[in-house]
Write a protein that holds these residues in place. Structure first.
Motif, PDB file in Angstrom:
ATOM      1  N   CYS A 191      46.844  22.023   0.785  1.00 34.68           N
ATOM      2  CA  CYS A 191      45.902  20.490   0.094  1.00 34.68           C
ATOM      3  C   CYS A 191      46.249  20.424  -1.199  1.00 34.68           C
ATOM      4  CB  CYS A 191      45.190  20.373   0.106  1.00 34.68           C
ATOM      5  SG  CYS A 191      44.815  19.249   2.238  1.00 34.68           S
ATOM      6  N   CYS A 224      41.596  24.153   2.182  1.00 33.41           N
ATOM      7  CA  CYS A 224      43.318  24.636   2.753  1.00 33.41           C
ATOM      8  C   CYS A 224      43.679  24.979   1.667  1.00 33.41           C
ATOM      9  CB  CYS A 224      43.204  23.839   4.325  1.00 33.41           C
ATOM     10  SG  CYS A 224      44.694  22.430   3.585  1.00 33.41           S
ATOM     11  N   CYS A 251      38.795  19.191   1.494  1.00 33.48           N
ATOM     12  CA  CYS A 251      39.587  20.408   1.912  1.00 33.48           C
ATOM     13  C   CYS A 251      39.948  21.257   1.175  1.00 33.48           C
ATOM     14  CB  CYS A 251      40.454  19.755   2.841  1.00 33.48           C
ATOM     15  SG  CYS A 251      41.522  20.794   4.061  1.00 33.48           S
TER      16      CYS A 251
HETATM   17 ZN   LIG Z   1      43.619  21.255   3.581  1.00 34.94          ZN
END
Ligand SMILES: [Zn+2]
Ligand SMILES: [Zn+2]
Length: 190
Positions: free
Chosen positions: A37, A34, A32
């Motif tokens: 995170c 993003c 991930c």
């Molecule tokens: Zn994430």
């Protein structure tokens, strides 16, 4: 390749345990990219993963067996409705993400906890991959969703959702109280 039980540990070695062979076999490894995170990792004072992803192994919580240092589990959320983000209080090692209720049995363990990351399998999904000049792209979303849905269904039908290191299933409450950064603290993480 036959799946075998895999050990995990926080950086300092206080929090330890393993994921069962079945958990390894039925889990999905994903990356991930993003901002949330990353923010959660920065909140813990850990090295910045950017521009790289956070490597997560998604599995059913009942496959996680903590054998030492369970009292070190600490919890943070980026906001009041955010994912539950668990870490080891002894050394601030990011541990896992879960949903807010034990009846939604899902966990994403940080792959860095494992001595043998290769045993977790190939990366099957990538979230929020930056694209130059375009919105971020997610690949493998269907594989990821299918894994989550089928593991949740199995956990619910078998009653194994009640085996979780993250919740008191009697009350439905997480085993630790969540820290939530203030607006100002939060702004510094993005
Ligand atoms: Zn994430
Ligand atoms: Zn530790």
């Amino acid at each position: 390749m036959k799946a075998t039980q895999q050990s995990f540990t926080c950086k300092c070695g206080t929090l330890r345990g393993h994921v069962t062979a079945h958990g390894i076999k039925s889990g999905t490894r994903a990356e991930c990219f993003c901002a949330d995170c990353r923010a959660a990792i920065l909140y813990l004072g850990q090295p910045d993963p950017a521009p790289g992803p956070v490597d997560i192994f998604q599995l059913a919580p009942d496959a996680i067996e903590i054998t030492q240092g369970a009292d070190q589990l600490r919890l943070m959320r980026l906001g009041p409705k955010g994912l539950l983000r668990w870490y080891a209080g002894c050394c601030n090692t990011p541990f896992a993400n879960t949903l807010a209720k034990p009846s939604l049995p899902f966990a994403g363990l940080h792959s860095n906890l494992f001595e043998n990351k290769d045993a977790l399998g190939k990366i099957r999904a990538r979230g929020f991959v930056p694209q130059p000049g375009k919105p971020a792209k997610t690949t493998g979303a269907a594989v990821m969703a299918l894994g989550i849905i089928s593991r949740m269904a199995t956990c619910r039908m078998s009653g194994r959702w009640k085996q979780t290191p993250f919740f008191d299933v009697e009350t439905g409450q997480p085993v630790a109280k969540a820290d939530i950064p203030t607006k100002k603290e939060r702004a510094a993480l993005y």
